[in-house]
Design a protein around this motif. Structure first.
Motif, PDB file in Angstrom:
ATOM      1  N   ARG A  15       0.800  -1.130  -0.041  1.00 54.80           N
ATOM      2  CA  ARG A  15       0.072  -0.162  -0.079  1.00 54.80           C
ATOM      3  C   ARG A  15       0.905   1.243   0.213  1.00 54.80           C
ATOM      4  O   ARG A  15       1.912   1.139   0.371  1.00 54.80           O
ATOM      5  N   TYR A  16       0.306   2.414  -0.568  1.00 51.82           N
ATOM      6  CA  TYR A  16       0.995   3.569  -0.274  1.00 51.82           C
ATOM      7  C   TYR A  16      -0.025   3.996   0.856  1.00 51.82           C
ATOM      8  O   TYR A  16      -1.277   3.965   0.962  1.00 51.82           O
ATOM      9  N   GLU A  27      -4.898   5.119   2.712  1.00 49.97           N
ATOM     10  CA  GLU A  27      -3.990   4.232   2.145  1.00 49.97           C
ATOM     11  C   GLU A  27      -4.497   3.943   0.648  1.00 49.97           C
ATOM     12  O   GLU A  27      -5.939   4.235   0.369  1.00 49.97           O
ATOM     13  N   LEU A  28      -3.544   3.538  -0.126  1.00 49.71           N
ATOM     14  CA  LEU A  28      -4.116   3.197  -1.486  1.00 49.71           C
ATOM     15  C   LEU A  28      -3.419   1.808  -1.714  1.00 49.71           C
ATOM     16  O   LEU A  28      -2.369   1.449  -1.490  1.00 49.71           O
ATOM     17  N   LEU A  29      -4.302   0.722  -1.637  1.00 49.33           N
ATOM     18  CA  LEU A  29      -3.662  -0.788  -1.638  1.00 49.33           C
ATOM     19  C   LEU A  29      -3.391  -0.963  -3.195  1.00 49.33           C
ATOM     20  O   LEU A  29      -4.273  -0.564  -4.114  1.00 49.33           O
ATOM     21  N   TYR A  30      -2.398  -1.743  -3.212  1.00 48.66           N
ATOM     22  CA  TYR A  30      -2.014  -2.194  -4.854  1.00 48.66           C
ATOM     23  C   TYR A  30      -1.422  -3.551  -4.757  1.00 48.66           C
ATOM     24  O   TYR A  30      -1.356  -4.263  -3.593  1.00 48.66           O
ATOM     25  N   LEU A  40      -5.865  -0.917  -6.315  1.00 47.78           N
ATOM     26  CA  LEU A  40      -7.033  -1.767  -5.868  1.00 47.78           C
ATOM     27  C   LEU A  40      -8.246  -0.846  -5.317  1.00 47.78           C
ATOM     28  O   LEU A  40      -9.354  -1.061  -5.546  1.00 47.78           O
ATOM     29  N   HIS A  41      -7.700  -0.095  -4.352  1.00 50.98           N
ATOM     30  CA  HIS A  41      -8.582   0.399  -3.310  1.00 50.98           C
ATOM     31  C   HIS A  41      -8.117   1.707  -2.404  1.00 50.98           C
ATOM     32  O   HIS A  41      -6.892   1.573  -2.067  1.00 50.98           O
ATOM     33  N   VAL A  72      -0.010   1.289 -14.824  1.00 51.65           N
ATOM     34  CA  VAL A  72      -1.041   1.309 -13.949  1.00 51.65           C
ATOM     35  C   VAL A  72      -2.367   0.527 -14.748  1.00 51.65           C
ATOM     36  O   VAL A  72      -2.749   0.560 -15.799  1.00 51.65           O
ATOM     37  N   VAL A  73      -2.897  -0.465 -13.829  1.00 53.87           N
ATOM     38  CA  VAL A  73      -4.037  -1.075 -14.078  1.00 53.87           C
ATOM     39  C   VAL A  73      -5.093  -0.545 -13.089  1.00 53.87           C
ATOM     40  O   VAL A  73      -4.896  -0.739 -11.482  1.00 53.87           O
ATOM     41  N   ALA A  74      -6.024   0.335 -13.238  1.00 51.87           N
ATOM     42  CA  ALA A  74      -6.832   1.093 -12.607  1.00 51.87           C
ATOM     43  C   ALA A  74      -8.203   0.408 -12.290  1.00 51.87           C
ATOM     44  O   ALA A  74      -9.137   0.492 -13.055  1.00 51.87           O
ATOM     45  N   ILE A  75      -8.329  -0.472 -11.266  1.00 51.62           N
ATOM     46  CA  ILE A  75      -9.276  -1.133 -10.685  1.00 51.62           C
ATOM     47  C   ILE A  75     -10.294  -0.169  -9.773  1.00 51.62           C
ATOM     48  O   ILE A  75     -11.617   0.078  -9.963  1.00 51.62           O
ATOM     49  N   CYS A  76      -9.492   0.554  -8.839  1.00 53.35           N
ATOM     50  CA  CYS A  76     -10.274   1.537  -8.021  1.00 53.35           C
ATOM     51  C   CYS A  76     -10.875   2.491  -8.628  1.00 53.35           C
ATOM     52  O   CYS A  76     -10.530   3.175  -9.284  1.00 53.35           O
ATOM     53  N   PRO A  77     -12.280   2.792  -8.256  1.00 52.67           N
ATOM     54  CA  PRO A  77     -13.040   3.924  -9.151  1.00 52.67           C
ATOM     55  C   PRO A  77     -12.498   5.189  -8.705  1.00 52.67           C
ATOM     56  O   PRO A  77     -12.578   6.036  -9.444  1.00 52.67           O
ATOM     57  N   PHE A  78     -12.247   5.253  -7.671  1.00 51.37           N
ATOM     58  CA  PHE A  78     -11.378   6.768  -7.155  1.00 51.37           C
ATOM     59  C   PHE A  78     -10.215   6.998  -8.153  1.00 51.37           C
ATOM     60  O   PHE A  78      -9.913   8.257  -8.609  1.00 51.37           O
TER      61      PHE A  78
END
Length: 101
Positions: A15-16, A27-30, A40-41, A72-78
């Motif tokens: 995570r970041y 946090e930004l999970l990856y 991811l989120h 990047v693979v952008a799964i997270c909607p944000f």
């Protein structure tokens, strides 16, 4: 520390992290793949919603990913929404992925 907080990479937790006044507030999970980082989120403490901290977190993560020469693979909607609003990051996107529930 700045009002924007500090964003750091925590590879042990995948995570970041956004730290404000020595407290983890977001946090930004990856997940890493061979050619990309799958985002991811994104989550920021509810009391900080709407104050730009999520954007700070995502932009720092994207800058780090660019510096590491990855995509990047952008799964997270944000994250997807952030990239749509900030075209300077479009070149990082390997693919966008909708999560079906």
């Amino acid at each position: 520390m700045s009002e924007a907080g500090l964003v750091r990479l925590n590879p042990a937790e995948s995570r970041y992290e956004l730290v404000l006044d020595d407290k983890l507030v977001g946090e930004l999970l990856y997940r890493e793949e061979s050619d990309a980082v799958v985002l991811l989120h994104t989550e920021v403490m509810p009391e900080l919603d709407g104050k730009g901290y999520g954007s700070t977190l995502v932009s720092a993560a994207l800058d780090d990913i660019r510096a590491r020469g990855l995509h990047v693979v952008a799964i997270c909607p944000f994250v997807r929404a952030y990239i749509r609003r900030h075209s300077e990051y479009r070149d990082l996107v390997l693919r966008e992925t909708e999560v079906s529930g």
